[in-house]
Design an enzyme around this catalytic site. Structure first.
Site, PDB file in Angstrom:
ATOM      1  N   ASP A  31      67.139  46.757  46.054  1.00 32.86           N
ATOM      2  CA  ASP A  31      66.398  45.418  46.663  1.00 32.86           C
ATOM      3  C   ASP A  31      65.216  45.868  47.147  1.00 32.86           C
ATOM      4  OD1 ASP A  31      68.496  43.746  46.449  1.00 32.86           O
ATOM      5  OD2 ASP A  31      69.448  44.385  48.446  1.00 32.86           O
TER       6      ASP A  31
ATOM      7  N   ASP B 105      72.584  47.842  43.336  1.00 36.91           N
ATOM      8  CA  ASP B 105      71.389  47.794  42.985  1.00 36.91           C
ATOM      9  C   ASP B 105      70.053  48.004  43.925  1.00 36.91           C
ATOM     10  OD1 ASP B 105      71.649  45.901  45.329  1.00 36.91           O
ATOM     11  OD2 ASP B 105      72.899  44.831  44.027  1.00 36.91           O
TER      12      ASP B 105
ATOM     13  N   ASP C   2      71.915  42.786  58.236  1.00 38.53           N
ATOM     14  CA  ASP C   2      73.790  42.231  58.736  1.00 38.53           C
ATOM     15  C   ASP C   2      74.406  43.772  59.552  1.00 38.53           C
ATOM     16  OD1 ASP C   2      73.861  44.393  56.361  1.00 38.53           O
ATOM     17  OD2 ASP C   2      75.248  42.389  55.776  1.00 38.53           O
TER      18      ASP C   2
END
Length: 475
Positions: free
Chosen positions: A117, A115, A194
């Site tokens: 973002d 996907d 992260d």
């Protein structure tokens, strides 16, 4: 609660019907771009210097990189059409927009992103005004879901991430040298990511990729490294441990030394996650084409016993070492599944759960290879056992004799074959129930005193109702 509804309905003409056989077949296929490796010469041709990152491995961020996306082989045609529409919609209203996170990494690696973002200078309420079908979701970290061409595109705002910046900061950070106000805003957002390889930001209009965290260098080295010190990062969010496993498995990357150390030594932090989050992370690992590599890494770093203790006990019983390069039937089954899946064409969670039960049933009671073949073909053809047996008998390829789950072949009559297939079907059904039963799991683990132990009751990852429907599908 056990996995609901996964059962056999046996009819007089031996036709096995849904939902178990049906759920085995629910694999969605669609086109996927060819996966290529990163071209080292292209990156070197971009002329950037090594960057330092803000992790616990002895360096601070002092340099950063700004690269031309075309030098890395990225064009706007690589971005999905719905995402381009959202980018254009915000840009035409005067807002700055960027692609962020794993999609940028995948574009650099010539992979198809799962996907896309988007992050923008617009406030979330302004994003809502810009699109006819858009809503704000989430409380702690609100984002916008923009509905575009039957697809949901996630949009976050710099202002939201700015409000969360610095909360409970326990590590020293250093602003990138030579940066202006806009660089600081971008850097501040990337610092909240992260892993360094997810800390890249791509401006598709200026065709610039911003790398403040050393992500490009780690892509070159095929390393998964936390942005901030790994011990702090994982204690902030235990799910990052599972995401590290998932990313490394999917990309074939290894961990940096510090990240590997804390993935192993802080593995117990995943026990703090709720069951739905565990299932979501496990589904990402098992249903998107990297299940075998994920199982190997979960075993290597001591996480498999926390998530799938019965499978961990199987590894112990068969003498499969933590760093073992060999294969076994469980890994072989998921290797075959991985060939059919990809990040943009996953399967339902009920499929990989069914494979776990299928293997456990064979591990409990080895079967004739012809029985296993006929059962598998019956799953494929919707439950017609006579047809499956006829096809199975014409298979000339010999079975793998190293698999303990397969017994020595025998000359079985058709009626015996039918009964054996039905018995295996009943065994798989029973195993599905047992695998999510706390008492059974405890008994299974006690049979192997040297096996690891899980504090998760009822195999938490599997003991979630309604796993076979679309609601358990991770999109």
């Amino acid at each position: 609660m056990a996995v609901s509804g996964l059962c056999f309905a046996c009819k007089p003409h031996f036709s096995l019907r849904p939902p178990l056989f049906h759920c085995f077949r629910k694999i969605r296929f669609s086109s996927v771009a060819a996966i290529e490796t990163l071209d080292e010469s292209v990156i070197q041709g971009a002329h950037f210097s090594p960057a330092k990152n803000v992790n616990g491995e002895g360096s601070k961020l002092s340099q950063w990189k700004k690269l031309n996306s075309q030098d890395l082989g990225i064009s706007t045609s690589n971005i999905s059409k719905p995402t381009r529409k959202v980018l254009n919609g915000l840009k035409t209203k005067g807002y700055e927009v960027y692609l962020v996170g794993g999609c940028v990494r995948d574009l650099i690696l010539k992979r198809t992103p799962k996907d896309f973002d988007i992050i923008t200078t617009a406030e979330l309420r302004e994003v809502v005004k810009a699109f006819s079908r858009c809503e704000i979701i989430g409380r702690r970290f609100p984002i916008c879901h923009v509905h575009m061409d039957d697809t949901i595109v996630e949009v976050s705002s710099f202002s939201t991430s700015a409000r969360n910046f610095g909360r409970g900061l326990t590590y020293e950070i250093e602003k990138p040298a030579g940066s202006d106000k806009k660089d600081f805003v971008r850097w501040r957002n990337c610092l909240q990511r992260d892993f360094t390889i997810n800390g890249l930001m791509f401006d598709p209009f200026a065709r610039i990729i911003y790398d403040y965290m050393g992500g490009i260098e780690d892509i070159k080295k095929a390393k998964v490294r936390t942005v901030i010190p790994a011990s702090t990062s994982f204690q902030e969010d235990g799910a990052r441990i599972l995401r590290a496993i998932r990313i490394a498995a999917r990309l074939g990357f290894s961990f940096s030394r510090e990240t590997a150390h804390f993935v192993k030594n802080l593995s117990c932090l995943i026990l703090r996650l709720d069951k739905s989050r565990l299932l979501m992370e496990m589904n990402y690992m098992m249903a998107y084409g990297s299940a075998e590599a994920s199982l190997r890494l979960l075993w290597k770093f001591g996480l498999l016993e926390l998530l799938l203790p019965i499978q961990a006990a199987y590894f112990v019983r068969t003498g499969f070492r933590r760093r073992d390069k060999r294969s076994n039937m469980l890994l072989s089954l998921f290797s075959k599944l991985d060939r059919l899946l990809a990040p943009n064409r996953p399967c339902y969670s009920s499929l990989w759960v069914g494979i776990l039960a299928f293997h456990k049933a064979l591990s409990n009671k080895p079967r004739d290879p012809l029985v296993v073949a006929a059962f598998s073909l019956a799953v494929h053809n919707g439950g017609d056992i006579p047809e499956a047996i006829n096809i199975a008998k014409n298979i000339n390829k010999s079975h793998d004799g190293s698999f303990h789950e397969l017994s020595e072949p025998q000359n079985l009559e058709n009626l015996t074959l039918v009964n054996e297939v039905m018995d295996l079907a009943a065994s798989v059904k029973s195993t599905l129930s047992e695998m999510t039963d706390e008492h059974f799991v405890s008994q299974a683990m006690s049979a192997y005193p040297q096996a690891p132990f899980s504090d998760l009751p009822c195999m938490s990852v599997l003991a979630i109702p309604d796993m076979q429907g679309g609601s358990s599908r991770v999109q």
